[in-house]
Design an enzyme around this catalytic site. Structure first.
Site, PDB file in Angstrom:
ATOM      1  N   CYS A  74       0.829  -1.207   0.000  1.00  0.00           N
ATOM      2  CA  CYS A  74       0.000   0.000   0.000  1.00  0.00           C
ATOM      3  C   CYS A  74       0.869   1.265   0.000  1.00  0.00           C
ATOM      4  O   CYS A  74       1.398   1.645   1.045  1.00  0.00           O
ATOM      5  CB  CYS A  74      -0.901  -0.054   1.238  1.00  0.00           C
ATOM      6  SG  CYS A  74      -1.776   1.453   1.613  1.00  0.00           S
ATOM      7  N   CYS A 122       0.065   3.900   2.604  1.00  0.00           N
ATOM      8  CA  CYS A 122       0.473   3.455   3.949  1.00  0.00           C
ATOM      9  C   CYS A 122       1.923   3.850   4.215  1.00  0.00           C
ATOM     10  O   CYS A 122       2.266   4.308   5.304  1.00  0.00           O
ATOM     11  CB  CYS A 122       0.322   1.941   4.089  1.00  0.00           C
ATOM     12  SG  CYS A 122      -1.373   1.330   3.929  1.00  0.00           S
TER      13      CYS A 122
END
Length: 101
Positions: A29, A32
């Site tokens: 991600c 993230c």
């Protein structure tokens, strides 16, 4: 910053005597990874414990808290989630959304 797992989540988050911000994230991600340094700054500046939970390794916790997208931040206080922030945001917005300002 602490690494959270299914095994230590209860002790580190639910039984914590002060608020804990849980970062539900995954290796794949990009957003993230973008907010990781921001969370380190927030932890240092506000004295907030931040725990990172890899959702690929611990999907049962993701399901338990109804996490549908990454990154999702849940602020726990007294063992209960009290604030939720979804997505990567600038530090100022995260601080505001978490009620830290």
């Amino acid at each position: 910053m602490i690494t959270l797992t299914t095994d230590n989540f209860h002790e580190q988050v639910l039984k914590a005597d002060k608020p804990v911000l849980v970062d539900f994230w995954a290796e794949w991600c990009p957003p993230c990874r973008m907010i990781a340094p921001v969370l380190e700054e927030i932890e240092a500046e506000y004295g907030l414990t931040v725990g990172k939970l890899n959702t690929d390794e611990h999907p049962e916790l993701m399901a338990r808290y109804g996490i549908l997208g990454l990154p999702t931040l849940l602020l726990f206080d007294g063992g209960e989630p009290v604030k939720q922030v979804m997505g990567a945001k600038p530090k100022r917005m995260l601080v505001n959304d978490l009620g830290l300002s």
